[in-house]
Design an enzyme around this catalytic site. Structure first.
Site, PDB file in Angstrom:
ATOM      1  N   ASP A 407      15.854 -37.076   9.083  1.00 25.98           N
ATOM      2  CA  ASP A 407      15.311 -35.854   8.499  1.00 25.98           C
ATOM      3  C   ASP A 407      14.024 -36.130   7.726  1.00 25.98           C
ATOM      4  O   ASP A 407      13.866 -37.179   7.094  1.00 25.98           O
ATOM      5  CB  ASP A 407      16.356 -35.246   7.560  1.00 25.98           C
ATOM      6  CG  ASP A 407      15.896 -33.959   6.916  1.00 25.98           C
ATOM      7  OD1 ASP A 407      15.628 -32.998   7.656  1.00 25.98           O
ATOM      8  OD2 ASP A 407      15.788 -33.924   5.675  1.00 25.98           O
ATOM      9  N   GLU A 460      12.554 -36.322  13.018  1.00 31.80           N
ATOM     10  CA  GLU A 460      12.011 -34.992  12.746  1.00 31.80           C
ATOM     11  C   GLU A 460      10.686 -35.226  12.023  1.00 31.80           C
ATOM     12  O   GLU A 460      10.658 -35.442  10.817  1.00 31.80           O
ATOM     13  CB  GLU A 460      12.948 -34.166  11.874  1.00 31.80           C
ATOM     14  CG  GLU A 460      12.430 -32.748  11.659  1.00 31.80           C
ATOM     15  CD  GLU A 460      12.787 -32.153  10.302  1.00 31.80           C
ATOM     16  OE1 GLU A 460      12.617 -30.938  10.134  1.00 31.80           O
ATOM     17  OE2 GLU A 460      13.200 -32.900   9.409  1.00 31.80           O
TER      18      GLU A 460
END
Length: 729
Positions: A407, A460
């Site tokens: 993330d 990401e």
């Protein structure tokens, strides 16, 4: 401060220098600190006989005795008397060597962090018939003046079990009798003797929910895995395999019946409900929003506190192992979202762990995240780097997960991420790249692929930072895949436009192919696109009810035709009307309506098509697998592409019409003469389409078109994507 007062006020830094068995030239001394005791006998556990009594020192809770005869016992216990009666305890302070063992090798390999630190269940082989079961506690708090382990086993009294500080900033203690299931925390005094909020174990394997947030001793050796067949199957080239990922928030995929009195489905209930659904829908992988323990439901898991503990909202660690195991036995891979970028300020967590910035950067210009009001890990500190890399390996090791979706990578890479000009600190070269974070990510990826070559890491990363999914030896970050945020942004912007205006935005649907092979991309329509007022995927579509559904179907099929692995968030596949709400279930009742069941049927068939036809996945990351047949027809808002497998053995054409105007006798250039057949048409009635007439088999004729020597004439439905297979001559 006198020893008695240090112990009484939980302020003893070096209890091993005073407590336990201490040898001298011709004698040995045993000293005990047992609050509220009135008398203590020493029992030699080899003979189960008393060797003497300890004497209270000056009306304190400190007891001691010197023994001048005989040899010291190999292991001993205390027979303790108090106002309530008597009980026997094995003295923790006689196991100093075993306690120090925790930190002998912790810095050598990342895996040692979770194999040595935290609460480790051990057997003490001290010459008895049966080893003594104990738990070894070890925690890093380099600037603390005192640390005690507190829990069920000592009535949460910080004066009972002071831990020993080592030369490297770790605090250690072996406590016999502490077993799996016992709850505990650390009581920490800062450098000035001030007591901090009780801390959960940074390497705790199991954690309670609010309000206690206590860590729980856990035995990782009990679960018996049954996924050997899966482990053999997953060997192979991930880049040439089909990968269709179903992104799920376990707490809101489906909720229990309101009369059950439960907030969430358990891991076991999710095995019974989620896994059959994913299997029926044809997804190859589940991606779970963060599993690591987190205190605030509204963070969706992206503000984790217990990095080594799967959230106990849905059950215990073995229950989560069972969930992963069952996924594997049903042919489903498991990817988890992993959050190494930041952590919250919760008092029981990592923030100012020992009163200083143990885990986070000290300078708020590097250590505080303005977007998320959270702390940023100090990526340059060796202990923090070991901690994070160890955690990545931990999930692959102990829980058999197949991949990590990392993330907020962009926030790690850039020192000025979401900051004004005067709010960040340049690197040594005056630039905005965080070299420490870059090297950490490279190290993490090298460790993952070295130890688990069949796993994958997915970034990401929302910027144009180069070589995110290229090997470290080529100067890359080393990720296996990267989310294609550019494609997602451009294509959603395009599809949200009224069809009459799409001709002016045509390039938004073709630009992604300019850079499609710079990285190994996953095409994501994730949770971030259906929250915070953005609306559901269905509601992004323009037009009336029918056109919205048709637009979604057309767009979904275009996504499956486009090079790149696929990811869809839960609810997209049924055309959910409302945007995602983490406090409630997906609106499954919508499947009672043909519109929504039709959209679901399309996603099921797209997954099947994508997996069955190598042309649609085998060369996702190779330019040889793709060719534009027509990407310039902005006036009619159509796009035509060719997908093919290795050596062109299989060829599938995808033709999209992004207007509500049917195109009869629409000509499409093709590579070869022969027969072509319709594989899938998103306008079919089974998908709640119009059922616009279409020949299932088409013959190519020698009419040059789209710079091809041959062409076919098709009936192109409104707001539809059609897949066409070349069957041969």
């Amino acid at each position: 401060m006198q020893l008695e007062k240090q112990l009484q006020h939980a302020q003893c830094t070096f209890p091993f220098s005073h407590l336990g068995l201490l040898k001298t030239d011709n004698a040995f001394t045993i000293t005990a600190w047992v609050p509220n005791a009135t008398g203590i006998k020493v029992i030699d556990l080899a003979t189960d006989k008393a060797i003497g009594s300890l004497k209270r020192q000056a009306q304190s809770d400190l007891f001691t005795a010197e023994f001048t005869k005989g040899n010291p016992p190999a292991v001993y216990a205390f027979e303790v008397k108090n106002a309530q009666g008597s009980y026997r305890i094995i003295d923790p302070y006689q196991f100093q060597d075993q306690a120090f063992h925790a930190v002998h090798f912790v810095d050598h390999l990342p895996k040692n962090v979770y194999q040595q630190l935290g609460a480790q269940l051990i057997d003490l082989d001290v010459g008895l018939k049966t080893p003594i079961a104990a738990t070894r506690f070890a925690v890093f708090a380099p600037n603390a003046s005192a640390v005690s382990v507190i829990g069920d086993f000592n009535y949460w009294d910080g004066s009972c079990l002071p831990m020993q500080k080592t030369d490297f900033g770790y605090w250690v203690l072996v406590v016999p009798g502490v077993k799996a299931g016992d709850k505990y925390k650390y009581q920490i005094k800062d450098a000035h003797g001030n007591e901090l909020p009780h801390k959960a174990d940074p390497v705790g394997f199991y954690a309670e929910q609010y309000p206690s947030h206590a860590s729980v001793v856990f035995d990782h050796e009990q679960y018996q895995w049954q996924d050997t067949k899966w482990q053999q199957q997953v060997k192979g080239d991930k880049y040439t395999q089909a990968m269709s990922i179903y992104e799920v928030h376990l707490g809101s995929w489906k909720r229990p019946d309101s009369q059950s009195g439960k907030t969430y489905l358990s891991y076991h209930e999710l095995v019974d409900e989620l896994i059959p659904y994913v299997k029926d829908m044809g997804y190859t992988h589940l991606e779970l929003l963060p599993i690591s323990e987190f205190p605030f439901d509204g963070s969706w898991g992206y503000q984790p506190v217990g990095l080594f503990a799967p959230t106990s909202r849905f059950g215990g660690p073995d229950d989560f192992k069972y969930f992963v195991d069952q996924c594997h036995q049903n042919g489903i891979g498991v990817i988890i979202d992993w959050v190494p970028a930041h952590f919250p300020e919760d008092g029981h967590g990592l923030a100012r762990f020992d009163g200083t910035h143990v885990y986070e950067y000290e300078d708020p210009r590097k250590g505080w995240h303005p977007d998320w009001n959270s702390c940023i890990y100090d990526f340059g500190k060796d202990t923090v780097r070991q901690f994070l890399v160890a955690n990545a390996l931990f999930w692959l090791d102990k829980y058999h997960v197949d991949g990590l979706r990392v993330d907020a990578v962009a926030s790690m890479l850039y020192l000025d991420y979401s900051r004004e000009a005067d709010e960040w600190v340049p690197n040594v070269d005056g630039g905005n790249h965080n070299y420490e974070a870059i090297s950490l990510l490279q190290w993490m990826n090298k460790e993952v692929y070295s130890h688990y070559p069949n796993a994958m890491t997915i970034a990401e990363e929302s910027t144009s930072f180069a070589k995110v999914s290229r090997p470290v030896f080529e100067g890359g970050l080393g990720f296996g895949f990267k989310w294609n945020m550019g494609w997602m942004h451009d294509s959603l912007h395009y599809i949200s436009k009224d069809p009459s205006y799409r001709r002016y935005h045509h390039g938004e649907m073709t630009f992604s192919m300019v850079y499609a092979y710079d990285e190994s991309f996953v095409l994501p329509i994730s949770h971030d696109e259906v929250v915070h007022g953005k609306g559901s995927l269905l509601r992004k579509m323009p037009g009336d009810e029918w056109q919205q559904a048709a637009n979604l179907r057309c767009y979904a099929a275009f996504m499956y035709a486009h090079p790149g692995k696929k990811l869809n968030f839960m609810g997209n596949e049924i055309g959910q009307s409302a945007e995602w709400n983490h406090d409630s279930s997906i609106n499954w009742h919508l499947l009672d309506y043909d519109k929504h069941s039709g959209i679901q049927a399309l996603y099921r068939d797209l997954n099947t098509l994508y997996a069955e036809y190598p042309a649609l996945h085998e060369l996702d990351h190779d330019p040889a697998g793709f060719e534009w047949i027509d990407h310039e027809n902005a006036e009619q808002s159509t796009l035509a592409m060719l997908r093919q497998s290795k050596g062109g053995k299989q060829q599938v054409y995808a033709l999209s019409n992004f207007t509500p105007v049917p195109r009869t006798n629409f000509r499409l250039g093709v590579k070869a003469p022969g027969e072509y057949s319709i594989l899938l048409n998103t306008d079919d009635k089974q998908y709640w389409g119009s059922g616009h007439s279409q020949n299932k088999t088409i013959k190519a004729d020698k009419t040059p078109w789209n710079n091809q020597a041959y062409s076919i004439s098709v009936s192109l439905p409104p707001l539809a994507t059609v897949f066409i297979l070349y069957k041969g001559q």
